[in-house]
Write a protein that holds these residues in place. Structure first.
Motif, PDB file in Angstrom:
ATOM      1  N   GLY A  11     -39.963  14.899  37.955  1.00 15.06           N
ATOM      2  CA  GLY A  11     -40.858  14.640  38.865  1.00 15.06           C
ATOM      3  C   GLY A  11     -40.531  13.398  39.832  1.00 15.06           C
ATOM      4  N   ALA A  12     -41.312  12.611  39.938  1.00 20.39           N
ATOM      5  CA  ALA A  12     -41.092  11.406  40.935  1.00 20.39           C
ATOM      6  C   ALA A  12     -40.271  10.315  40.845  1.00 20.39           C
ATOM      7  CB  ALA A  12     -42.504  10.995  41.146  1.00 20.39           C
ATOM      8  N   PHE A  13     -39.377  10.014  41.721  1.00 23.00           N
ATOM      9  CA  PHE A  13     -38.647   9.011  41.533  1.00 23.00           C
ATOM     10  C   PHE A  13     -38.270   8.082  42.846  1.00 23.00           C
ATOM     11  CE2 PHE A  13     -33.698   8.450  40.288  1.00 23.00           C
ATOM     12  CZ  PHE A  13     -33.925   7.346  39.682  1.00 23.00           C
ATOM     13  N   LEU A  54     -41.501   3.573  23.605  1.00 22.26           N
ATOM     14  CA  LEU A  54     -41.957   4.016  22.447  1.00 22.26           C
ATOM     15  C   LEU A  54     -41.015   4.510  21.479  1.00 22.26           C
ATOM     16  CD1 LEU A  54     -45.243   5.212  24.197  1.00 22.26           C
ATOM     17  CD2 LEU A  54     -44.998   3.237  22.561  1.00 22.26           C
ATOM     18  N   GLY A  55     -39.864   4.621  21.795  1.00 22.34           N
ATOM     19  CA  GLY A  55     -38.951   5.265  20.597  1.00 22.34           C
ATOM     20  C   GLY A  55     -38.434   6.557  20.934  1.00 22.34           C
ATOM     21  N   ALA A  56     -38.705   7.169  21.979  1.00 21.22           N
ATOM     22  CA  ALA A  56     -38.086   8.632  22.212  1.00 21.22           C
ATOM     23  C   ALA A  56     -36.904   8.399  22.941  1.00 21.22           C
ATOM     24  CB  ALA A  56     -38.966   9.526  23.035  1.00 21.22           C
ATOM     25  N   GLU A  57     -35.971   9.548  22.798  1.00 21.87           N
ATOM     26  CA  GLU A  57     -34.811   9.660  23.589  1.00 21.87           C
ATOM     27  C   GLU A  57     -35.231  10.495  24.917  1.00 21.87           C
ATOM     28  OE1 GLU A  57     -31.608  11.372  21.678  1.00 21.87           O
ATOM     29  OE2 GLU A  57     -31.251   9.685  20.296  1.00 21.87           O
ATOM     30  N   VAL A  58     -34.946  10.033  26.285  1.00 24.16           N
ATOM     31  CA  VAL A  58     -35.681  10.794  27.319  1.00 24.16           C
ATOM     32  C   VAL A  58     -34.558  10.849  28.375  1.00 24.16           C
ATOM     33  CG1 VAL A  58     -37.517  10.280  28.910  1.00 24.16           C
ATOM     34  CG2 VAL A  58     -37.877   8.974  26.923  1.00 24.16           C
ATOM     35  N   SER A  59     -34.694  12.063  28.837  1.00 24.85           N
ATOM     36  CA  SER A  59     -34.000  12.424  30.111  1.00 24.85           C
ATOM     37  C   SER A  59     -34.815  12.699  31.120  1.00 24.85           C
ATOM     38  CB  SER A  59     -33.086  13.829  29.754  1.00 24.85           C
ATOM     39  OG  SER A  59     -32.083  13.696  28.960  1.00 24.85           O
ATOM     40  N   LEU A  60     -34.372  12.226  32.493  1.00 22.98           N
ATOM     41  CA  LEU A  60     -35.164  12.499  33.925  1.00 22.98           C
ATOM     42  C   LEU A  60     -34.403  13.260  34.690  1.00 22.98           C
ATOM     43  CD1 LEU A  60     -37.281  11.243  35.756  1.00 22.98           C
ATOM     44  CD2 LEU A  60     -35.636   9.574  36.492  1.00 22.98           C
ATOM     45  N   TRP A  61     -35.469  14.282  35.012  1.00 25.66           N
ATOM     46  CA  TRP A  61     -34.768  15.458  36.212  1.00 25.66           C
ATOM     47  C   TRP A  61     -35.650  15.067  37.280  1.00 25.66           C
ATOM     48  CZ3 TRP A  61     -36.030  21.159  36.708  1.00 25.66           C
ATOM     49  CH2 TRP A  61     -35.365  21.816  37.528  1.00 25.66           C
ATOM     50  N   ALA A  62     -34.999  14.441  38.407  1.00 20.75           N
ATOM     51  CA  ALA A  62     -35.687  13.865  39.694  1.00 20.75           C
ATOM     52  C   ALA A  62     -34.802  14.283  40.614  1.00 20.75           C
ATOM     53  CB  ALA A  62     -36.219  12.557  39.444  1.00 20.75           C
ATOM     54  N   SER A  63     -35.139  13.937  41.658  1.00 24.59           N
ATOM     55  CA  SER A  63     -34.529  14.200  42.962  1.00 24.59           C
ATOM     56  C   SER A  63     -34.181  12.863  43.861  1.00 24.59           C
ATOM     57  CB  SER A  63     -34.779  15.151  43.852  1.00 24.59           C
ATOM     58  OG  SER A  63     -33.835  15.749  44.948  1.00 24.59           O
ATOM     59  N   VAL A  90     -29.198  14.245  46.809  1.00 23.54           N
ATOM     60  CA  VAL A  90     -28.993  15.334  47.963  1.00 23.54           C
ATOM     61  C   VAL A  90     -28.372  14.749  49.154  1.00 23.54           C
ATOM     62  CG1 VAL A  90     -30.547  16.680  49.446  1.00 23.54           C
ATOM     63  CG2 VAL A  90     -31.249  16.323  47.008  1.00 23.54           C
ATOM     64  N   ALA A  91     -27.443  15.333  49.623  1.00 25.69           N
ATOM     65  CA  ALA A  91     -26.470  14.491  50.821  1.00 25.69           C
ATOM     66  C   ALA A  91     -27.242  14.714  51.959  1.00 25.69           C
ATOM     67  CB  ALA A  91     -25.323  15.584  50.866  1.00 25.69           C
ATOM     68  N   GLY A  92     -27.198  13.396  52.740  1.00 25.86           N
ATOM     69  CA  GLY A  92     -28.141  13.274  53.771  1.00 25.86           C
ATOM     70  C   GLY A  92     -29.790  12.907  53.855  1.00 25.86           C
ATOM     71  N   ALA A  93     -30.033  12.973  52.561  1.00 24.22           N
ATOM     72  CA  ALA A  93     -31.473  12.797  52.339  1.00 24.22           C
ATOM     73  C   ALA A  93     -31.863  11.330  52.033  1.00 24.22           C
ATOM     74  CB  ALA A  93     -31.947  13.610  51.277  1.00 24.22           C
ATOM     75  N   ARG A  94     -32.975  10.774  52.311  1.00 26.67           N
ATOM     76  CA  ARG A  94     -33.498   9.716  51.870  1.00 26.67           C
ATOM     77  C   ARG A  94     -34.369   9.693  50.587  1.00 26.67           C
ATOM     78  NH1 ARG A  94     -37.061   7.903  57.255  1.00 26.67           N
ATOM     79  NH2 ARG A  94     -37.411  10.426  57.034  1.00 26.67           N
ATOM     80  N   SER A  95     -33.954   8.548  49.863  1.00 24.76           N
ATOM     81  CA  SER A  95     -34.825   8.560  48.574  1.00 24.76           C
ATOM     82  C   SER A  95     -36.089   7.973  48.835  1.00 24.76           C
ATOM     83  CB  SER A  95     -34.101   7.573  47.596  1.00 24.76           C
ATOM     84  OG  SER A  95     -32.633   8.051  47.295  1.00 24.76           O
ATOM     85  N   ALA A 118     -35.151  15.661  50.563  1.00 24.62           N
ATOM     86  CA  ALA A 118     -34.768  15.402  48.904  1.00 24.62           C
ATOM     87  C   ALA A 118     -35.676  16.055  47.972  1.00 24.62           C
ATOM     88  CB  ALA A 118     -35.267  13.751  48.848  1.00 24.62           C
ATOM     89  N   GLN A 119     -36.819  16.589  48.351  1.00 26.88           N
ATOM     90  CA  GLN A 119     -37.928  17.086  47.430  1.00 26.88           C
ATOM     91  C   GLN A 119     -37.978  18.636  47.640  1.00 26.88           C
ATOM     92  OE1 GLN A 119     -38.185  14.082  46.061  1.00 26.88           O
ATOM     93  NE2 GLN A 119     -40.137  15.243  45.155  1.00 26.88           N
ATOM     94  N   ALA A 120     -37.020  19.276  48.323  1.00 29.25           N
ATOM     95  CA  ALA A 120     -36.744  20.636  48.323  1.00 29.25           C
ATOM     96  C   ALA A 120     -36.579  21.308  47.069  1.00 29.25           C
ATOM     97  CB  ALA A 120     -35.519  21.088  49.200  1.00 29.25           C
ATOM     98  N   ASP A 121     -37.140  22.483  46.945  1.00 28.66           N
ATOM     99  CA  ASP A 121     -37.169  23.253  45.416  1.00 28.66           C
ATOM    100  C   ASP A 121     -35.787  23.374  44.998  1.00 28.66           C
ATOM    101  OD1 ASP A 121     -39.898  23.362  45.659  1.00 28.66           O
ATOM    102  OD2 ASP A 121     -39.896  25.420  46.228  1.00 28.66           O
ATOM    103  N   PRO A 122     -35.505  23.038  43.771  1.00 30.22           N
ATOM    104  CA  PRO A 122     -34.253  23.512  43.298  1.00 30.22           C
ATOM    105  C   PRO A 122     -34.211  24.971  42.919  1.00 30.22           C
ATOM    106  CG  PRO A 122     -35.731  22.468  41.516  1.00 30.22           C
ATOM    107  CD  PRO A 122     -36.505  22.475  42.797  1.00 30.22           C
ATOM    108  N   ALA A 123     -32.845  25.455  42.978  1.00 33.00           N
ATOM    109  CA  ALA A 123     -32.505  26.851  42.646  1.00 33.00           C
ATOM    110  C   ALA A 123     -32.798  27.175  41.220  1.00 33.00           C
ATOM    111  CB  ALA A 123     -31.292  27.268  43.231  1.00 33.00           C
ATOM    112  N   GLU A 124     -32.402  26.152  40.219  1.00 33.93           N
ATOM    113  CA  GLU A 124     -32.439  26.323  38.840  1.00 33.93           C
ATOM    114  C   GLU A 124     -32.506  25.122  38.072  1.00 33.93           C
ATOM    115  OE1 GLU A 124     -28.386  28.146  38.500  1.00 33.93           O
ATOM    116  OE2 GLU A 124     -27.463  26.359  39.018  1.00 33.93           O
TER     117      GLU A 124
END
Length: 309
Positions: A11-13, A54-63, A90-95, A118-124
């Motif tokens: 989600g949000a970044f 809190l001790g977890a290993e975490v990956s972030l999926w954001a745009s 995303v090329a040309g997008a603003r964070s 930047a928030q366009a739906d991902p294809a996969e």
């Protein structure tokens, strides 16, 4: 805990500029802040950082955009130990950016900006197999990604946790059926239920609309969850503290709850774990920077919910 659990947060970044004032402005003008900080944040990002502490290993999926702000966001969150290899640029997008004012009582005004490109739906999905993760947490700020991740988590028999916060009704209605666990804020529950309900009633109403686990958070008032084994709503009181900054308290709550579920804590224990982490965060200024570590959180739990003899 023998081996850290692995979480995916979706989600949000955002780059947050947080300014502290004695009182929130009630009119236009110039106001001098007593403190300030600029940090990488956003709902899913703050939850990810909290879970990591809190001790977890975490990956972030954001745009994010391919701009300097995006570079700053990734570098900061990686420095906090969160894997950002799945972050989309995303090329040309603003964070995304957010301006936030916090008053002396910890209440806040949040004004975020998200570039639609930047928030366009991902294809996969960013990876072909989510079975490596013990749980998936998604917020409502990137709905297309949240839908993909929640669906994949369910398909892999993993907890698919939705951080249901204020969002358009159509977004909430899209995501709620995909989750195995829904933790909603009071405003989000009211958007879905369509009534000015108290959180306990809203929790029961929301639970009647889904087979998922349902909880509704009420800040200092605690949280309510629907216990399907007895068919009624139960309450978890929040630790009594003096709030300094409530910003990101909900995100810390969700990150901790996800850790608890991934570790197979019973629902009430996971909610207490989350409540303790959120309460500790509220005693510190700086948004997600106030998230506690595991030892602090367990100590807070033991102080407020002593083990029965």
């Amino acid at each position: 805990m023998e081996k850290p659990v692995k979480l995916l947060s979706v989600g949000a970044f955002t780059l947050d500029t947080i300014l502290r004032l004695d009182t929130l402005p009630a009119h236009q003008g110039k106001f001098i802040a007593s403190d300030g900080v600029q940090i990488a944040s956003g709902m899913a990002t703050s939850a990810a950082c909290a879970a990591r502490r809190l001790g977890a290993e975490v990956s972030l999926w954001a745009s994010a955009g391919d701009d300097a702000v995006g570079d700053q966001l990734v570098a900061e969150i990686e420095a906090d130990g969160v894997d950002c290899s799945l972050v989309r640029r995303v090329a040309g997008a603003r964070s995304a950016l957010a301006a936030i004012l916090v008053d002396a009582h910890g209440e806040r005004i949040i004004v975020p900006f998200y570039d639609r490109k930047a928030q366009a739906d991902p294809a996969e999905l960013p990876c072909t197999d989510l079975s490596a993760f013990d749980a998936v947490l998604a917020d409502v700020r990137w709905p297309g990604a949240a839908a993909l991740a929640l669906n994949a988590a369910r398909a892999n028999g993993r907890p698919a946790i939705l951080d249901a916060d204020t969002a358009p009704l159509e977004v909430l209605e899209q995501l709620l059926p995909l989750a195995t666990h829904i933790v909603a804020s009071e405003p989000a529950a009211r958007i879905v239920c369509g009534h000015a309900l108290d959180p306990e009633t809203a929790c029961g109403d929301l639970a009647s609309r889904t087979d998922a686990f349902v909880a509704v958070t009420g800040g200092a008032a605690g949280s309510w969850w629907h216990d399907r084994s007895i068919g009624s709503v139960r309450h978890v009181a929040a630790p009594r503290i003096k709030a300094v900054d409530t910003l990101a308290a909900g995100d810390v709550f969700h990150g901790a709850f996800a850790v608890g579920l991934a570790e197979a804590m019973p629902p009430e224990q996971a909610l207490r774990f989350a409540s303790a982490a959120a309460a500790l965060k509220c005693q510190r200024f700086g948004g997600r920077l106030g998230a506690p570590d595991r030892a602090e959180t367990l100590a807070m739990m033991a102080a407020h919910w002593p083990p029965s003899s």
